[in-house]
Design a protein around this motif. Structure first.
Motif, PDB file in Angstrom:
ATOM      1  N   ILE A  99      10.960  10.120 -21.775  1.00 31.10           N
ATOM      2  CA  ILE A  99      10.971   9.005 -20.840  1.00 31.10           C
ATOM      3  C   ILE A  99      12.356   8.892 -20.215  1.00 31.10           C
ATOM      4  CG2 ILE A  99      10.718   6.504 -20.611  1.00 31.10           C
ATOM      5  CD1 ILE A  99       8.938   6.614 -23.146  1.00 31.10           C
ATOM      6  N   THR A 100      12.436   8.926 -18.889  1.00 30.38           N
ATOM      7  CA  THR A 100      13.686   8.713 -18.174  1.00 30.38           C
ATOM      8  C   THR A 100      13.435   7.797 -16.988  1.00 30.38           C
ATOM      9  OG1 THR A 100      13.475  10.557 -16.596  1.00 30.38           O
ATOM     10  CG2 THR A 100      14.433  11.069 -18.764  1.00 30.38           C
ATOM     11  N   ASP A 101      14.487   7.141 -16.500  1.00 27.37           N
ATOM     12  CA  ASP A 101      14.364   6.264 -15.338  1.00 27.37           C
ATOM     13  C   ASP A 101      13.918   7.055 -14.111  1.00 27.37           C
ATOM     14  OD1 ASP A 101      15.141   4.093 -16.865  1.00 27.37           O
ATOM     15  OD2 ASP A 101      17.244   4.191 -16.239  1.00 27.37           O
ATOM     16  N   GLU A 102      14.456   8.256 -13.958  1.00 26.50           N
ATOM     17  CA  GLU A 102      14.103   9.072 -12.794  1.00 26.50           C
ATOM     18  C   GLU A 102      12.617   9.420 -12.799  1.00 26.50           C
ATOM     19  OE1 GLU A 102      15.438  13.268 -10.613  1.00 26.50           O
ATOM     20  OE2 GLU A 102      16.256  12.722 -12.574  1.00 26.50           O
ATOM     21  N   ARG A 103      12.094   9.824 -13.942  1.00 22.23           N
ATOM     22  CA  ARG A 103      10.674  10.173 -14.034  1.00 22.23           C
ATOM     23  C   ARG A 103       9.792   8.934 -13.863  1.00 22.23           C
ATOM     24  NH1 ARG A 103      11.370  14.287 -19.201  1.00 22.23           N
ATOM     25  NH2 ARG A 103      11.991  16.115 -17.968  1.00 22.23           N
ATOM     26  N   ALA A 104      10.283   7.792 -14.337  1.00 21.48           N
ATOM     27  CA  ALA A 104       9.505   6.564 -14.245  1.00 21.48           C
ATOM     28  C   ALA A 104       9.355   6.080 -12.804  1.00 21.48           C
ATOM     29  CB  ALA A 104      10.138   5.468 -15.092  1.00 21.48           C
ATOM     30  N   GLU A 105      10.083   6.678 -11.881  1.00 25.87           N
ATOM     31  CA  GLU A 105       9.878   6.370 -10.470  1.00 25.87           C
ATOM     32  C   GLU A 105       8.613   7.037  -9.935  1.00 25.87           C
ATOM     33  OE1 GLU A 105      13.366   7.541  -8.373  1.00 25.87           O
ATOM     34  OE2 GLU A 105      14.652   6.006  -9.303  1.00 25.87           O
ATOM     35  N   ARG A 106       8.139   8.080 -10.638  1.00 24.19           N
ATOM     36  CA  ARG A 106       6.970   8.837 -10.174  1.00 24.19           C
ATOM     37  C   ARG A 106       5.738   8.633 -11.044  1.00 24.19           C
ATOM     38  NH1 ARG A 106       8.829  14.944  -9.020  1.00 24.19           N
ATOM     39  NH2 ARG A 106       6.657  15.003  -8.280  1.00 24.19           N
TER      40      ARG A 106
ATOM     41  N   THR B 248      13.527  19.922 -17.263  1.00 21.21           N
ATOM     42  CA  THR B 248      13.526  19.244 -18.555  1.00 21.21           C
ATOM     43  C   THR B 248      14.832  18.474 -18.718  1.00 21.21           C
ATOM     44  OG1 THR B 248      14.520  21.149 -19.703  1.00 21.21           O
ATOM     45  CG2 THR B 248      12.099  21.033 -19.621  1.00 21.21           C
ATOM     46  N   THR B 249      14.802  17.440 -19.548  1.00 20.09           N
ATOM     47  CA  THR B 249      16.045  16.725 -19.834  1.00 20.09           C
ATOM     48  C   THR B 249      17.019  17.619 -20.588  1.00 20.09           C
ATOM     49  OG1 THR B 249      15.052  15.811 -21.854  1.00 20.09           O
ATOM     50  CG2 THR B 249      14.948  14.457 -19.866  1.00 20.09           C
ATOM     51  N   SER B 250      16.507  18.614 -21.298  1.00 17.39           N
ATOM     52  CA  SER B 250      17.384  19.549 -22.017  1.00 17.39           C
ATOM     53  C   SER B 250      18.296  20.270 -21.039  1.00 17.39           C
ATOM     54  CB  SER B 250      16.540  20.566 -22.799  1.00 17.39           C
ATOM     55  OG  SER B 250      15.622  19.933 -23.643  1.00 17.39           O
ATOM     56  N   ALA B 251      17.713  20.777 -19.944  1.00 20.35           N
ATOM     57  CA  ALA B 251      18.513  21.453 -18.925  1.00 20.35           C
ATOM     58  C   ALA B 251      19.485  20.480 -18.286  1.00 20.35           C
ATOM     59  CB  ALA B 251      17.600  22.083 -17.873  1.00 20.35           C
ATOM     60  N   ASP B 252      19.002  19.288 -17.956  1.00 21.88           N
ATOM     61  CA  ASP B 252      19.870  18.293 -17.313  1.00 21.88           C
ATOM     62  C   ASP B 252      21.043  17.919 -18.214  1.00 21.88           C
ATOM     63  OD1 ASP B 252      18.143  18.301 -15.170  1.00 21.88           O
ATOM     64  OD2 ASP B 252      17.091  16.459 -15.769  1.00 21.88           O
ATOM     65  N   ASN B 253      20.780  17.746 -19.507  1.00 21.08           N
ATOM     66  CA  ASN B 253      21.839  17.333 -20.435  1.00 21.08           C
ATOM     67  C   ASN B 253      22.948  18.370 -20.539  1.00 21.08           C
ATOM     68  OD1 ASN B 253      20.526  14.954 -21.033  1.00 21.08           O
ATOM     69  ND2 ASN B 253      19.605  15.697 -22.920  1.00 21.08           N
ATOM     70  N   VAL B 254      22.579  19.642 -20.707  1.00 19.92           N
ATOM     71  CA  VAL B 254      23.623  20.648 -20.869  1.00 19.92           C
ATOM     72  C   VAL B 254      24.374  20.891 -19.566  1.00 19.92           C
ATOM     73  CG1 VAL B 254      22.587  21.776 -22.863  1.00 19.92           C
ATOM     74  CG2 VAL B 254      21.982  22.554 -20.578  1.00 19.92           C
ATOM     75  N   LEU B 255      23.686  20.778 -18.446  1.00 16.68           N
ATOM     76  CA  LEU B 255      24.389  20.921 -17.171  1.00 16.68           C
ATOM     77  C   LEU B 255      25.347  19.755 -16.952  1.00 16.68           C
ATOM     78  CD1 LEU B 255      21.546  22.190 -14.793  1.00 16.68           C
ATOM     79  CD2 LEU B 255      23.570  23.460 -15.537  1.00 16.68           C
ATOM     80  N   GLY B 256      24.930  18.564 -17.355  1.00 16.25           N
ATOM     81  CA  GLY B 256      25.789  17.405 -17.189  1.00 16.25           C
ATOM     82  C   GLY B 256      26.999  17.428 -18.093  1.00 16.25           C
ATOM     83  N   GLN B 257      26.829  17.932 -19.322  1.00 14.98           N
ATOM     84  CA  GLN B 257      27.921  17.897 -20.289  1.00 14.98           C
ATOM     85  C   GLN B 257      28.777  19.156 -20.299  1.00 14.98           C
ATOM     86  OE1 GLN B 257      26.935  16.370 -24.283  1.00 14.98           O
ATOM     87  NE2 GLN B 257      24.928  15.782 -23.489  1.00 14.98           N
ATOM     88  N   TYR B 258      28.186  20.300 -19.919  1.00 13.50           N
ATOM     89  CA  TYR B 258      28.893  21.566 -20.095  1.00 13.50           C
ATOM     90  C   TYR B 258      28.962  22.396 -18.822  1.00 13.50           C
ATOM     91  CZ  TYR B 258      27.973  20.255 -24.921  1.00 13.50           C
ATOM     92  OH  TYR B 258      27.910  19.568 -26.102  1.00 13.50           O
ATOM     93  N   ARG B 259      28.761  21.780 -17.659  1.00 13.44           N
ATOM     94  CA  ARG B 259      28.817  22.520 -16.405  1.00 13.44           C
ATOM     95  C   ARG B 259      30.167  23.231 -16.280  1.00 13.44           C
ATOM     96  NH1 ARG B 259      25.831  22.190 -11.803  1.00 13.44           N
ATOM     97  NH2 ARG B 259      24.837  20.268 -12.531  1.00 13.44           N
ATOM     98  N   GLY B 260      30.136  24.511 -15.976  1.00 11.89           N
ATOM     99  CA  GLY B 260      31.358  25.300 -15.861  1.00 11.89           C
ATOM    100  C   GLY B 260      31.760  25.976 -17.146  1.00 11.89           C
ATOM    101  N   ASP B 261      31.271  25.461 -18.288  1.00 13.51           N
ATOM    102  CA  ASP B 261      31.594  26.052 -19.583  1.00 13.51           C
ATOM    103  C   ASP B 261      30.528  27.030 -20.050  1.00 13.51           C
ATOM    104  OD1 ASP B 261      33.989  24.747 -19.868  1.00 13.51           O
ATOM    105  OD2 ASP B 261      33.150  23.084 -21.023  1.00 13.51           O
ATOM    106  N   ILE B 262      29.312  26.867 -19.535  1.00 13.45           N
ATOM    107  CA  ILE B 262      28.196  27.698 -19.985  1.00 13.45           C
ATOM    108  C   ILE B 262      27.450  28.278 -18.792  1.00 13.45           C
ATOM    109  CG2 ILE B 262      27.860  26.314 -22.073  1.00 13.45           C
ATOM    110  CD1 ILE B 262      25.284  25.242 -20.500  1.00 13.45           C
ATOM    111  N   ALA B 263      26.645  29.295 -19.075  1.00 17.69           N
ATOM    112  CA  ALA B 263      25.661  29.775 -18.109  1.00 17.69           C
ATOM    113  C   ALA B 263      24.301  29.318 -18.602  1.00 17.69           C
ATOM    114  CB  ALA B 263      25.710  31.292 -18.003  1.00 17.69           C
ATOM    115  N   LEU B 264      23.474  28.799 -17.698  1.00 17.47           N
ATOM    116  CA  LEU B 264      22.172  28.284 -18.099  1.00 17.47           C
ATOM    117  C   LEU B 264      21.060  29.031 -17.380  1.00 17.47           C
ATOM    118  CD1 LEU B 264      20.581  26.163 -19.730  1.00 17.47           C
ATOM    119  CD2 LEU B 264      20.655  24.696 -17.700  1.00 17.47           C
TER     120      LEU B 264
END
Length: 289
Positions: A122-129, A169-185
């Protein structure tokens, strides 16, 4: 009752609420609820087809442009069946539709399914749809790695690593938000694809919810090959998604979910489906909160 032809939320009008009473069943069993609605005759439910312990089904062809499955198994499946029975729908009147992460909102918006239970945070963004009932489970994002990897001990050691998470997925969003530039996804459509890439050595870790990773690690072919680190770094409340504008249906599902927890079926399903992985079951959530 297929939303493509008649809105499921609209059919709530005139429903007789009977009060949710549990049926017979011994300790540790998934029980049958007494129906709380009388207007439902069939349901199309979206689930994952490739998440061991949560949602697995055999593809049985296409129907109206979506993939239909048979022989479904998993915690999400048990939860969906309990809800269906609470709404007065027999298991034989449930059609199982493949709902990969990239397709979940679209399936609901296009009227191809009446609800989705597919480890859907459940996320606010998804709850818009879509509208959400629940949560019915709270997972924590973690890492699945090769068992012989002794360097990757937690999320603080991700620098320079290549991770895999399913798209949308929120999994992808979380790692991109926290580790952008440090990892390849890498972001394929499914987590089963990610696990195959991990085993092949194409990525360093798969990241998603701990209960999903536990299901994969418990498969016979991956025992002794893969392991879950066990250092969760997010909260992922799973919801039952229904078409936007379905408050009455949300309320009914929340009633069913509370009974599912209270009569012991929630715990029984988790023990049956992921208990052997060694995954420590969390406390149940409060649906509707």
């Amino acid at each position: 009752m297929r939303t493509k032809h008649s809105t499921l939320a609209g059919s709530i009008v005139g429903i007789l609420s009977l009060g949710l009473l549990t049926g017979c069943g011994g300790p540790g069993e998934i029980r049958d609820p007494t129906p709380i609605a009388t207007e439902f005759t069939e349901l199309r439910i979206g689930i994952s087809f490739d998440q061991p312990g949560l949602g697995v089904a055999t593809e049985a062809g296409e129907e109206g442009g979506v993939v239909i499955g048979t022989d479904p198994k998993g915690f999400d499946v048990d939860t969906a069946l309990y809800i269906a029975k609470a709404l007065g729908v027999a298991p034989d009147d449930v059609t199982w539709v493949k709902a990969d992460p990239v397709d979940r909102e679209i399936l609901l918006e296009d009227g191809e399914v009446d609800m989705v239970l597919s480890t859907y945070t459940i996320t606010d963004e998804r709850a818009e749809r879509v509208d959400f009932a629940g949560p019915y489970f709270v997972a924590h994002q973690d890492l699945l790695i090769r068992r012989n990897d002794e360097e990757l001990t937690g999320p603080d050691r991700l620098h320079g690593r290549t991770l895999c998470a399913a798209a949308n997925t929120t999994s992808a969003d979380n790692v991109l938000g926290q580790y952008r530039g440090d990892i390849a996804l890498v972001q394929p459509d499914t987590f089963s694809d990610c696990v195959e890439r991990l085993v092949a050595g194409d990525v360093d870790a798969v990241t998603t919810d701990d209960v999903i990773l536990a299901g994969f690690a418990a498969l016979p072919e991956y025992r002794g090959v893969l392991r879950v680190i066990g250092e969760g770094f997010s909260d992922e409340p799973y919801g039952v998604a229904v078409p936007k504008g379905s408050p009455e249906l949300v309320d009914l599902i929340n009633q069913a979910l509370q009974s599912y927890i209270d009569d012991g079926s929630w715990e029984a399903s988790l023990k049956i489906n992921v208990g052997e992985s060694g995954y420590k079951l969390p406390d149940p959530p409060s649906p509707g909160d």
